[in-house]
Design a protein around this motif. Sequence first.
Motif: not given
Length: 191
Positions: A112-138
Motif C-alpha cells: 500500500g505504500h508508494d513503490q517509487g518505480h517512476g515512469h520507466g517501470g520496475p527494473e529487474v536487478p542483475l541477481l534476480t535475472g541471473a537466478l531466474l535464468l538458472y531456475f528456468t533452465a533447471y
Amino acid sequence: MHGPASAGWLLVALCAATGAYCLLRMRSTVEEQRRAAGGEALMGFGMAGMAVPTAVFSPPVWTWPACAAVFGAAGVHALWAARRSPHHLHHLVGVSAMVYMAVVMAAAPAPGHDQGHGHGGPEVPLLTGALLLYFTAYVLLSGVRLVPAATAAGAAGTAGGGAAGWGDRPELAHACRLSMGMGTVAMLLTM
C-alpha cells in the motif's frame, strides 16, 4: 510475496505439499536420499511460508531476517556437503536464492505504500535475472529428465526386479525438485 492472492495461495499449496512429501522421503533406507530430502523439506516449507500473500498476512519485521539466517545456515551446510555430491551445489543455489528473497522482502516497503518505480517501470536487478535464468533452465532440464526416468522406472517395475519403496523412487525425487524449481521461478517473478 507480492502479486495476486490466488496465485500466492496456489504457490503456498504446491510448496507445502512438496515439503510434506520430502518429509516422507526422509524415511528412505538410503542415507544420501534422507539427507537430500531433509534439505528439500526445509526449502518447501520455507517457500510456502514466504509465498503467503501479504494482503492476507503481514509478518512481523523480524521474520525476514530470521528466514535469511535459517537459509544462510542451510547454505553453509550445503556448501560443506557439496564436497560429496554435486546435487548439493543446486541446493546451495536454492538456499542462496531464499536468502536473497528474504533480504529483498525485508527491504521492501509495506503493501500500500508508494513503490517509487517512476515512469520507466520496475527494473529487474542483475541477481534476480541471473537466478531466474538458472531456475528456468533447471526447470526445463528437470522436466526433460523426468520423462525418461518415469519410462525407465515403469519398465524396471514390469521386468520383475525388486520394487523400490515409494520414497526411494528417483522420478518422485525429480518431480519434487521440479515443483520447487517452478515455485522459485514464480517467487522470483514477483520480486
